[in-house]
Design a protein around this motif. Structure first.
Motif, PDB file in Angstrom:
ATOM      1  N   LEU A 168       0.838  -1.197   0.000  1.00 48.32           N
ATOM      2  CA  LEU A 168       0.000   0.000   0.000  1.00 48.32           C
ATOM      3  C   LEU A 168       0.878   1.255   0.000  1.00 48.32           C
ATOM      4  O   LEU A 168       0.608   2.205  -0.753  1.00 48.32           O
ATOM      5  N   ALA A 169       1.928   1.257   0.810  1.00 50.26           N
ATOM      6  CA  ALA A 169       2.832   2.418   0.846  1.00 50.26           C
ATOM      7  C   ALA A 169       3.491   2.635  -0.517  1.00 50.26           C
ATOM      8  O   ALA A 169       3.615   3.782  -0.979  1.00 50.26           O
ATOM      9  N   ARG A 170       3.911   1.552  -1.169  1.00 56.56           N
ATOM     10  CA  ARG A 170       4.507   1.687  -2.512  1.00 56.56           C
ATOM     11  C   ARG A 170       3.479   2.197  -3.512  1.00 56.56           C
ATOM     12  O   ARG A 170       3.792   3.038  -4.357  1.00 56.56           O
ATOM     13  N   ALA A 171       2.252   1.707  -3.420  1.00 56.60           N
ATOM     14  CA  ALA A 171       1.195   2.153  -4.336  1.00 56.60           C
ATOM     15  C   ALA A 171       0.898   3.636  -4.116  1.00 56.60           C
ATOM     16  O   ALA A 171       0.708   4.380  -5.080  1.00 56.60           O
ATOM     17  N   GLU A 172       0.854   4.051  -2.865  1.00 57.04           N
ATOM     18  CA  GLU A 172       0.577   5.460  -2.567  1.00 57.04           C
ATOM     19  C   GLU A 172       1.681   6.372  -3.102  1.00 57.04           C
ATOM     20  O   GLU A 172       1.415   7.495  -3.495  1.00 57.04           O
ATOM     21  N   GLY A 173       2.915   5.889  -3.131  1.00 56.18           N
ATOM     22  CA  GLY A 173       4.034   6.692  -3.608  1.00 56.18           C
ATOM     23  C   GLY A 173       4.303   6.566  -5.098  1.00 56.18           C
ATOM     24  O   GLY A 173       5.142   7.277  -5.643  1.00 56.18           O
ATOM     25  N   HIS A 174       3.579   5.669  -5.776  1.00 52.10           N
ATOM     26  CA  HIS A 174       3.821   5.417  -7.194  1.00 52.10           C
ATOM     27  C   HIS A 174       3.181   6.500  -8.056  1.00 52.10           C
ATOM     28  O   HIS A 174       2.019   6.837  -7.872  1.00 52.10           O
ATOM     29  N   ALA A 175       3.944   7.029  -8.985  1.00 52.24           N
ATOM     30  CA  ALA A 175       3.427   8.049  -9.903  1.00 52.24           C
ATOM     31  C   ALA A 175       2.833   7.375 -11.117  1.00 52.24           C
ATOM     32  O   ALA A 175       3.536   6.974 -12.038  1.00 52.24           O
ATOM     33  N   GLU A 176       1.523   7.219 -11.106  1.00 53.96           N
ATOM     34  CA  GLU A 176       0.803   6.634 -12.235  1.00 53.96           C
ATOM     35  C   GLU A 176       0.681   7.694 -13.333  1.00 53.96           C
ATOM     36  O   GLU A 176       0.678   8.893 -13.031  1.00 53.96           O
ATOM     37  N   PRO A 177       0.597   7.288 -14.587  1.00 55.11           N
ATOM     38  CA  PRO A 177       0.387   8.289 -15.631  1.00 55.11           C
ATOM     39  C   PRO A 177      -0.815   9.162 -15.286  1.00 55.11           C
ATOM     40  O   PRO A 177      -1.867   8.664 -14.889  1.00 55.11           O
ATOM     41  N   GLY A 178      -0.623  10.477 -15.360  1.00 57.06           N
ATOM     42  CA  GLY A 178      -1.701  11.389 -15.008  1.00 57.06           C
ATOM     43  C   GLY A 178      -1.710  11.740 -13.532  1.00 57.06           C
ATOM     44  O   GLY A 178      -2.545  12.482 -13.074  1.00 57.06           O
TER      45      GLY A 178
END
Length: 181
Positions: A168-178
């Motif tokens: 979850l922490a990695r997902a929250e910090g991940h820069a998704e396109p847009g």
């Protein structure tokens, strides 16, 4: 032969059905494919509803960004192995039951999404709005799936040795396109 997941008539369409959720306009094109894949998996597995493990499995198949968030190859391979085992028998104890993490009320007669899966799709759409995107992406759904510790997706992640809170922490910090920061 009747379909395993019954289709309601036009007048009784269930809001939890992925093809009639009202979510489609809030899901990015990749997530529409993920939901379609999860539906096919649920039907093939003989499940009454699309649960969070179906969504997780489909996310891993259709979304490269989700794989990037998961990280290393061995962990991803273990996770896919558990999901495949679930498809061929591991999940038999779940078959015919409604996934209920306790986060939302159970609607036993609903076909389509389980209550936990429907809540995860809603949370993914809310997350997309918070980050300034018009539509939810795969990482939005991944974050939503792991945010509820009582789901089947989190159970599968744990069995594969993936720490849901770290994910979850990695997902929250991940820069998704847009993604806006």
């Amino acid at each position: 032969m009747q379909p395993r997941i019954p289709r309601p008539s036009a007048g009784e369409q269930d809001v939890r059905r992925p093809d009639h959720t009202g979510h489609d306009d809030r899901l990015g094109p990749g997530l529409v494919s993920v939901v379609s894949g999860a539906r096919r998996r649920a039907v093939r597995d003989g499940d009454r509803q699309i649960d969070t493990a179906h969504l997780l499995h489909s996310l891993l198949e259709y979304d490269l960004e989700v794989g990037a968030v998961l990280g290393d190859g061995p962990q991803l391979a273990r996770l896919l192995g558990y999901l495949v085992q679930r498809s061929i028998g591991y999940g038999l104890r779940w078959q015919g039951t409604v996934e209920d993490s306790g986060a939302v009320p159970v609607v036993k007669e609903a076909a389509g999404f389980s209550p936990a899966a429907a809540a995860a799709v809603d949370r993914a759409c809310e997350r997309a709005v918070r980050r300034g995107a018009a539509r939810a992406g795969g990482v939005d759904l991944l974050a939503a799936l792991v945010a509820d510790p009582g789901t089947r997706a989190v159970e599968v992640l744990g069995r594969a040795g993936v720490d849901p809170q770290a994910l979850l922490a990695r997902a929250e910090g991940h820069a998704e396109p847009g993604h806006r920061r």
